[in-house]
Write an enzyme that holds these catalytic residues in place. Structure first.
Site, mmCIF file in Angstrom:
data_model
loop_
_atom_site.group_PDB
_atom_site.id
_atom_site.type_symbol
_atom_site.label_atom_id
_atom_site.label_comp_id
_atom_site.label_asym_id
_atom_site.label_seq_id
_atom_site.Cartn_x
_atom_site.Cartn_y
_atom_site.Cartn_z
ATOM 1 N N PRO A 99 1.116 -1.156 0.140
ATOM 2 C CA PRO A 99 0.158 0.452 0.551
ATOM 3 C C PRO A 99 1.004 0.863 0.366
ATOM 4 O O PRO A 99 0.111 2.501 -0.273
ATOM 5 C CB PRO A 99 -0.901 0.527 1.050
ATOM 6 C CG PRO A 99 -0.154 -1.230 1.765
ATOM 7 C CD PRO A 99 0.259 -2.740 1.549
ATOM 8 N N GLU A 117 2.298 -7.700 8.840
ATOM 9 C CA GLU A 117 2.798 -6.303 8.552
ATOM 10 C C GLU A 117 3.024 -5.002 7.898
ATOM 11 O O GLU A 117 3.760 -4.170 7.178
ATOM 12 C CB GLU A 117 3.033 -5.940 10.795
ATOM 13 C CG GLU A 117 1.932 -6.168 10.870
ATOM 14 C CD GLU A 117 0.644 -5.568 10.667
ATOM 15 O OE1 GLU A 117 0.449 -4.911 11.361
ATOM 16 O OE2 GLU A 117 0.005 -6.789 10.960
ATOM 17 N N ARG A 144 -4.013 -7.215 -20.606
ATOM 18 C CA ARG A 144 -4.341 -6.786 -21.311
ATOM 19 C C ARG A 144 -3.591 -5.869 -22.379
ATOM 20 O O ARG A 144 -4.080 -5.685 -24.149
ATOM 21 C CB ARG A 144 -5.302 -5.689 -20.862
ATOM 22 C CG ARG A 144 -6.282 -6.889 -19.508
ATOM 23 C CD ARG A 144 -8.051 -5.693 -19.382
ATOM 24 N NE ARG A 144 -8.346 -4.888 -20.445
ATOM 25 C CZ ARG A 144 -9.368 -5.656 -21.040
ATOM 26 N NH1 ARG A 144 -9.814 -6.586 -20.521
ATOM 27 N NH2 ARG A 144 -9.910 -4.684 -21.990
ATOM 28 N N ASP A 171 -10.970 0.958 -24.494
ATOM 29 C CA ASP A 171 -11.289 0.582 -22.186
ATOM 30 C C ASP A 171 -11.294 1.983 -21.815
ATOM 31 O O ASP A 171 -10.865 3.566 -23.047
ATOM 32 C CB ASP A 171 -10.275 0.014 -22.443
ATOM 33 C CG ASP A 171 -10.041 -1.464 -22.106
ATOM 34 O OD1 ASP A 171 -11.269 -2.006 -22.682
ATOM 35 O OD2 ASP A 171 -9.517 -2.420 -21.484
HETATM 36 CL CL1 6GU Z 1 0.110 -3.668 -3.333
HETATM 37 N N1 6GU Z 1 -0.833 -4.031 -0.804
HETATM 38 C C1 6GU Z 1 -1.442 -4.446 0.342
HETATM 39 N N2 6GU Z 1 -1.737 -5.218 1.046
HETATM 40 N N3 6GU Z 1 -2.774 -3.388 0.484
HETATM 41 C C2 6GU Z 1 -3.001 -2.632 -0.779
HETATM 42 C C3 6GU Z 1 -2.017 -2.494 -1.663
HETATM 43 C C4 6GU Z 1 -1.118 -3.245 -1.712
HETATM 44 N N4 6GU Z 1 -2.477 -2.161 -2.458
HETATM 45 C C5 6GU Z 1 -3.855 -1.485 -2.069
HETATM 46 N N5 6GU Z 1 -4.018 -1.782 -0.760
#
Ligand code: 6GU
Length: 244
Positions: A91, A118, A156, A171
């Site tokens: 994330p 984590e 894609r 698209d």
């Molecule tokens: Cl790539 N990994 C995780 N664990 N949560 C996420 C993500 C990735 N992208 C958005 N949320």
């Protein structure tokens, strides 16, 4: 294009290759994949892949060793291509979008590392990662779903993976606009009618209607895309100049 996916849930991630367009791409030899489970590269009898975080924080951290070992074994098997790119799904990564997916599609080999817990020991990332990618501003319990999203979005853009070549260039996003609404038979259903113009056979009018719908939807729903669209960053050929 080969996807190498490092995950402790290989059977889960494999599903993305088992259905629809990706399944056909695998069968046709346009896409191949290899799943690597760090648990198979553990040294202890509990097959541990995680441990408590230094500095004391709740949650476990994926350890260096199994992933380094996995990479070593891939290297020894001559399974790593010179031109590979290694992407850590997290994330905290760059937010995935159309351009990133298209750019990644030009590689022969992508190694996707799906973290769990984590996080992953930073030394894995410092050693191997060329890039870090996130699929949105929310937290998933692991990188597996994100890796699957990335595989689908990238595939894609691989030539001949999507049957009708045009459907990729039409698209949403490839034109810089969201897609217009779609209809199929019957023309009337439960009192709901298909817009008259689509039945008219007048292709110029149909195109005009679709364009208007796409513009209106983009303006209302995605002012960020709309700004970019009208500021003339598109070269009118579906590709934005200065992209990549
Ligand atoms: Cl790539 N990994 C995780 N664990 N949560 C996420 C993500 C990735 N992208 C958005 N949320």
């Amino acid at each position: 294009m080969e996807f190498v996916i490092i995950t402790i849930f290989p059977e889960f991630v494999e599903q993305v290759f088992k259905w629809g367009i990706l399944r056909r791409a695998v069968e046709a030899g346009k896409v191949s994949y290899r799943l690597v489970d760090p648990r198979e590269f553990t040294a202890d009898r509990h097959k541990s892949i995680d441990d408590v975080a230094y500095g004391g924080r709740p949650g476990m951290v994926m350890m260096c060793e199994p992933i380094f070992k996995a990479m070593e074994v891939l290297e020894a098997q001559d399974a790593l291509k010179e031109s590979r790119r290694f992407i850590h799904l997290t994330p905290t990564g760059r937010l995935l979008n159309w351009e990133i997916a298209e750019d990644l599609a030009s590689n022969d080999q992508l190694i996707l590392l799906a973290g769990r817990y984590e996080g992953i020991d930073q030394r894995v990332i410092d050693t191997f990662a060329d890039d870090e990618v996130s699929i949105g501003d929310y937290v998933l319990s692991g990188g597996e779903l994100a890796a699957m999203v990335l595989v689908d979005a990238i595939a894609r853009f691989i030539p001949e993976v999507v049957g009708n070549e045009q459907s990729v260039t039409q698209d949403s996003f490839s034109t810089g606009l969201l897609d217009h609404p779609h209809y199929t038979r019957p023309a009337s259903f439960n009192g709901m009618e298909v817009p008259e113009v689509l039945l008219s056979g007048n292709h110029a009018e149909i195109e005009k209607w679709r364009r208007q719908q796409a513009e209106q939807l983009t303006r209302l729903r995605r002012p960020d895309l709309w700004e970019r669209h009208i500021s003339g960053k598109s070269d009118g050929n579906g590709k934005r100049s200065g992209g990549k």
